[in-house]
Design an enzyme around this catalytic site. Structure first.
Site, short mmCIF file in Angstrom:
data_model
loop_
_atom_site.label_atom_id
_atom_site.label_comp_id
_atom_site.label_asym_id
_atom_site.label_seq_id
_atom_site.Cartn_x
_atom_site.Cartn_y
_atom_site.Cartn_z
N HIS A 239 0.75 -1.12 -0.10
CA HIS A 239 0.24 -0.02 0.01
C HIS A 239 0.89 1.20 0.04
O HIS A 239 0.52 2.04 -0.80
CB HIS A 239 -0.92 0.10 1.11
CG HIS A 239 -1.95 -1.06 1.39
ND1 HIS A 239 -2.11 -1.58 2.29
CD2 HIS A 239 -2.67 -1.44 0.22
CE1 HIS A 239 -3.30 -2.51 2.09
NE2 HIS A 239 -3.62 -2.37 0.82
N ARG B 291 -1.47 -5.93 -8.33
CA ARG B 291 -0.46 -7.08 -8.16
C ARG B 291 -0.58 -8.28 -9.01
O ARG B 291 0.49 -8.84 -9.57
CB ARG B 291 -0.61 -7.57 -6.85
CG ARG B 291 -0.13 -6.54 -5.69
CD ARG B 291 -0.79 -7.34 -4.35
NE ARG B 291 -2.27 -7.57 -4.36
CZ ARG B 291 -2.95 -7.70 -3.40
NH1 ARG B 291 -2.51 -7.76 -2.31
NH2 ARG B 291 -4.36 -8.10 -3.58
N SER C 149 -2.93 -7.63 2.69
CA SER C 149 -3.42 -7.38 4.14
C SER C 149 -3.97 -8.65 4.75
O SER C 149 -3.79 -8.94 5.99
CB SER C 149 -4.63 -6.34 4.13
OG SER C 149 -4.25 -5.10 3.78
#
Ligand code: PNS
Length: 165
Positions: free
Chosen positions: A19, A96, A133
């Site tokens: 991030h 990604r 995450s």
């Protein structure tokens, strides 16, 4: 010339180095960023939104980012309404993999239809390509060391791993 304002939305539960990498890249492209913690009803949260906001603020303050960055949260209504309210014509998303492209593309098209807000996809450093995450949440919940995956402020908050296990 009008200022270029972009919104970087996400769950940020918790913020990761991936991030921060995307925020840093976006900061080099725009005059002002709004990093927006968005409640994602599709995900069960680990951290309260205010905590994620505080961790993002600390992580950005401790980074080398010198662009103006506002950290805010949004839990009711359309994301593009927030963007329009703050004068942002662009959403920035980190990509990604092809999975992210497939997930993000329909939202990007709908957001453009809804409010003429464009979406810019940025590629993070490949070093962060596998960091998510959800992975960090899993490692943290099992007592593992998350320091390779998160900014120092997040690592301090999540704590050091239990020793001797
Ligand atoms: O970090 P995440 O969980 O991948 O972030 C996803 C998020 C919150 C950025 C995404 O779910 C999103 O863009 N939500 C916006 C909700 C919205 O306005 N939907 C209507 C048009 S797509």
């Amino acid at each position: 010339m009008s200022s270029r304002i972009a919104v970087v939305p996400g769950s940020f539960d918790p913020p990761t180095l991936g991030h921060l990498d995307v925020i840093r890249r976006a900061a080099s492209l725009y005059d002002q960023l709004h990093v927006l913690v968005v409640h994602n009803p599709r995900k069960e949260a680990m951290l309260p939104i205010a905590q994620r906001q505080a961790l993002l603020e600390q992580s950005i303050a401790e980074s080398d980012i010198d662009t103006e960055v506002v950290v805010a949260s949004w839990s009711v209504g359309l994301l593009v309404d927030y963007a329009t309210d703050v004068g942002a014509g662009v959403l920035v998303k980190g990509i990604r993999s092809q999975v992210d492209v497939a997930y993000e593309t329909p939202m990007a098209i709908v957001n453009r239809h809804l409010a003429h807000v464009e979406t810019v996809f940025l590629l993070p450093d490949p070093a962060h390509a596998l960091v998510s995450s959800s992975l960090v949440r899993q490692v943290a919940s099992l007592g593992g060391d998350v320091t390779p995956y998160v900014p120092p402020a997040v690592a301090r908050f999540l704590g050091t791993p239990a020793s001797g296990l």
